[in-house]
Write a protein that holds these residues in place. Sequence first.
Motif, PDB file in Angstrom:
ATOM      1  N   ARG A   1      -6.068 -40.274 -25.179  1.00 55.33           N
ATOM      2  CA  ARG A   1      -7.187 -40.186 -24.412  1.00 55.33           C
ATOM      3  C   ARG A   1      -8.468 -39.381 -25.096  1.00 55.33           C
TER       4      ARG A   1
ATOM      5  N   ASP B   1     -18.313 -46.363 -20.580  1.00 59.76           N
ATOM      6  CA  ASP B   1     -17.232 -45.725 -19.727  1.00 59.76           C
ATOM      7  C   ASP B   1     -17.436 -44.098 -19.939  1.00 59.76           C
TER       8      ASP B   1
ATOM      9  N   PRO C   1      -5.115 -45.222 -29.572  1.00 62.05           N
ATOM     10  CA  PRO C   1      -4.275 -44.887 -28.388  1.00 62.05           C
ATOM     11  C   PRO C   1      -4.720 -43.173 -28.072  1.00 62.05           C
TER      12      PRO C   1
ATOM     13  N   ASN D   1     -12.599 -50.344 -26.503  1.00 60.58           N
ATOM     14  CA  ASN D   1     -12.562 -49.254 -25.872  1.00 60.58           C
ATOM     15  C   ASN D   1     -11.095 -48.824 -25.758  1.00 60.58           C
ATOM     16  N   ALA D   2     -10.019 -49.921 -25.960  1.00 63.20           N
ATOM     17  CA  ALA D   2      -8.472 -49.391 -25.958  1.00 63.20           C
ATOM     18  C   ALA D   2      -8.096 -49.389 -27.346  1.00 63.20           C
TER      19      ALA D   2
END
Length: 656
Positions: A513, A314, A511, A507-508
């Motif tokens: 960005r 990503d 927490p 990927n998540a």
Amino acid sequence: MTGSGGGDPSTITALPTQAGAAAQGDPDCARLVHEFPWETTPLGPMAEWDPQVRAAVDVVLAATVPMALTLGDDFRLIYNDAHAGALGDRHPGALGRPVAEVSAELWQVTAAETTQVTRRLQSLSELTAQLAGALTIDDVARVVLAFATASFDVDHCAFVVDDGPAWRSVRRIRGEMLDEADERLPPLWKRVGPESGSPLVAAAQSGRSAFTAEGTPLRDVATDRHEQRLRSLAVLPLRAMSVRGALSLGYRSAHAWPPADRALLTAAVELVAQAAERARRFEAQHGTAQLLQRSMLPEHLPELDRFRIAARYDVGVDGNAAGGDFYDAFELAGGRLAMVLGDVAGHDVRAAAVMGQVRAALRALALTDPAPQTVLAGLDRLIGSLGAESRNEEIFVTVVYGVLDPVDGMITLASAGHPPPVLRRAGADGGPATAELVALPPGAPLGLGGRWNVGKVRLEPGDTILMFSDGVVERRQQALSVGLDALVDVVAAAPSGDPRNLCALANAAVPGRTDDDVAVLAVEHAVTLSRSATMQVPAEPTGPSRVRHWMTSRLREWSVPEPVIGAAILCTSELTTNALLHAGTPAQVHIDLSAERLLVSVADTGTRGSVARAQTDTMSSRGRGLGLIEELSDAWGTDPSVRGATVWFEILIPHR
């Protein structure tokens, strides 16, 4: 609201009609406003005013009720013909002057604001804010359709943009049910031919607006009964350099399209055109960067009997930049598996080019001698040579590389400055799973002439190893250990060791960005051999039905419990429908059954925003199926690929 030279809010007033200039003749305030030498004021030339400010001015000038508007820090006055009467002999000298100079009494007047005009001006401000976050043409379409529907309470709204030699359009009609899940999907575009006779295409081609107050404006081109019932229609073109398009709004009853409506619509379309121009440029840059990035990654990963492999990549926050993260997995002599994940510092074409060279060189070295020390030593020489050749000593590359022996599950690993993988151990005798970072000897990044020691770890049946780039765990103003701990906890708590699921969870896991790209690669040692099957689904309305029949038959042959079959069929039908609608290309449905779980994936080969080839009303309910998948599956996610996207879900098989 302010012009380019002011910083304080403006005041908009609607005053009672009074006898005066407006009653005696036409003061033509619109002409006076546009001819006024604004460049001599702090506001600057009118052409340089913010589009939102110009829109407010146009609405005031077009209004039939008395209205006045002040702009800038010194509240310079603009008003319409109807309001000129309230000024008496102070018109036209009051125009463009600070209110305090015109009349102290006038400044104290209590505004009797026109509710509809105020609400629409506010919606124009909201439109500006929402378009600022629209990155793609899909995003622009969503925003403009929602704006037109909410601000004008229309029965019909449509948006068209050029699509090569043809056009594509999307619409929204009164009573259409949309929820949050729908908004996660691309709009449902339909192809429109250049000779279709559509008023939208005509406006886009000619650049001229058209307003029908009463009639049958879509009688000759209506695609359904809804469009046949429209009696009034406004069509306005987009005026942009790289995008041609138009917006239309319609009612089932007569509508006069008064000057205030036309002014507001013109201002709105100008904002939409600017956003569409930005979106078209972004899509071109983003597509080039992503094509470059993904073309350097493996299109397919090896398929082994006892080992399942998955990977995910990503982009970071800046979707226009190609990055240097990469992964690879390929078979070696003797059935062994090479697996690697690396990171070239930078987010530009140079980083992507170095990444491609490193990946190609690693394959060549590993196929000759797969020993980790030998491979990393060869890569180290390559990076040193590239740095010397470009006279740039700042090429920074990290890699973790390993060789898996499928006979005993032993992995021999080495790291060149890269974070160690996470090892997930299946719980013994049905107990909870555990996870930990592999105790891997640290080594210097490539290009520094370092030496590397190897570590070994054995994958027992049910275990999974996860390699990852630092974008997974690094966050600003947060210690790296916090991200690593979070990743380990998420992997341990995963419902299964399935590699695709772990890649999505990784990927998540942390927490916040990340500005960096994210790459993950996972390999699972399966407990038992899995069974799999694949079906190619044509882009036709009957496609979802064919999938349901095929999948029901196959899962019953495999003795899958009926509750699992029912949930899987429903989820697969929804995913297939979405793929056919929004990609417009054939889909591929793949099912994989192991002792622990059923994994289903639906892949398309289209691109975001492609035109659907099937009629909307022939298929099921679009995005609402995603909420259903969340409820019925134990895990699900989306994986972008070089040629399209894959959506998958996993359902655990209950122990018998």
